[in-house]
Design an enzyme around this catalytic site. Sequence first.
Site, PDB file in Angstrom:
ATOM      1  N   HIS A  25       0.844  -1.206   0.000  1.00 41.34           N
ATOM      2  CA  HIS A  25       0.000   0.000   0.000  1.00 41.34           C
ATOM      3  C   HIS A  25       0.877   1.253   0.000  1.00 41.34           C
ATOM      4  O   HIS A  25       0.616   2.204  -0.745  1.00 41.34           O
ATOM      5  CB  HIS A  25      -0.864   0.053   1.270  1.00 41.34           C
ATOM      6  CG  HIS A  25      -1.949  -0.977   1.364  1.00 41.34           C
ATOM      7  ND1 HIS A  25      -2.140  -1.741   2.485  1.00 41.34           N
ATOM      8  CD2 HIS A  25      -2.915  -1.344   0.483  1.00 41.34           C
ATOM      9  CE1 HIS A  25      -3.195  -2.543   2.299  1.00 41.34           C
ATOM     10  NE2 HIS A  25      -3.668  -2.324   1.093  1.00 41.34           N
ATOM     11  N   LYS A  49     -18.620  -5.608   9.166  1.00 43.40           N
ATOM     12  CA  LYS A  49     -17.399  -6.416   9.267  1.00 43.40           C
ATOM     13  C   LYS A  49     -16.507  -5.884  10.379  1.00 43.40           C
ATOM     14  O   LYS A  49     -16.182  -4.684  10.386  1.00 43.40           O
ATOM     15  CB  LYS A  49     -16.648  -6.331   7.925  1.00 43.40           C
ATOM     16  CG  LYS A  49     -15.984  -7.634   7.521  1.00 43.40           C
ATOM     17  CD  LYS A  49     -15.499  -7.544   6.100  1.00 43.40           C
ATOM     18  CE  LYS A  49     -14.034  -7.941   6.012  1.00 43.40           C
ATOM     19  NZ  LYS A  49     -13.478  -7.673   4.703  1.00 43.40           N
ATOM     20  N   ARG A  98      -2.138  -6.159  -7.905  1.00 45.83           N
ATOM     21  CA  ARG A  98      -1.035  -7.107  -7.748  1.00 45.83           C
ATOM     22  C   ARG A  98      -1.108  -8.228  -8.777  1.00 45.83           C
ATOM     23  O   ARG A  98      -0.085  -8.735  -9.228  1.00 45.83           O
ATOM     24  CB  ARG A  98      -1.070  -7.724  -6.341  1.00 45.83           C
ATOM     25  CG  ARG A  98      -0.805  -6.738  -5.236  1.00 45.83           C
ATOM     26  CD  ARG A  98      -1.267  -7.274  -3.916  1.00 45.83           C
ATOM     27  NE  ARG A  98      -2.710  -7.514  -3.959  1.00 45.83           N
ATOM     28  CZ  ARG A  98      -3.444  -7.895  -2.925  1.00 45.83           C
ATOM     29  NH1 ARG A  98      -2.870  -8.123  -1.760  1.00 45.83           N
ATOM     30  NH2 ARG A  98      -4.745  -8.069  -3.041  1.00 45.83           N
ATOM     31  N   SER A 135      -2.983  -7.496   3.343  1.00 44.52           N
ATOM     32  CA  SER A 135      -3.320  -7.273   4.755  1.00 44.52           C
ATOM     33  C   SER A 135      -3.788  -8.570   5.400  1.00 44.52           C
ATOM     34  O   SER A 135      -3.458  -8.846   6.558  1.00 44.52           O
ATOM     35  CB  SER A 135      -4.427  -6.224   4.881  1.00 44.52           C
ATOM     36  OG  SER A 135      -4.009  -4.999   4.337  1.00 44.52           O
TER      37      SER A 135
END
Length: 161
Positions: A25, A49, A98, A135
């Site tokens: 990031h 969440k 990515r 992450s």
Amino acid sequence: MDQVQKPAVRRAVCPGSYDPITLGHLDVITRAAGLFDEVLVAVGINPDKRGRFTGAERVQLITESCRELPNVAAIEFTGLLVDLCVDREIGTIVKGVRTAADSTYEFPMAQMNRRLKGIDTILVPSAPEWSFVSSSLVREIAGHGGDVTPFVPQPVAERLA
Ligand code: PNS
């Protein structure tokens, strides 16, 4: 062809969950900071969440990690990203990709955000050294007591240690 209107201040947003921010990031944010006058790192909060870090903690970790980037700020947001962009006169979304799977996920969102409010997206290919870092993997490794220092900014490593 019509003249393209260019804003006096070129602003971009780097949205994401950032639970927590990784060096992948940070690489994308740093590159965005070189391309735009102002960069807002926007932490999207999903109320359904529960993350590893609260929104406020994620913003704090981003702020500490971006200390050397004077044109970067971080905030939490809920609701539509394009509404945040319109409110803050941000013309461009910058996101890292990515893998091909990331592109497949990002393309329809980019097209929808442009359709909704005319906000364009720039997809930045991640640097190869970070293409496998996420992450979720960082959370998993740290949860099992593994060393995440090669993958996250120092403030995050300290917090997870
Ligand atoms: O880290 P992520 O999972 O790629 O972050 C996703 C995020 C927060 C950037 C995305 O879900 C988002 O923009 N959420 C806000 C709601 C919204 O605008 N959704 C997109 C509609 S096209």
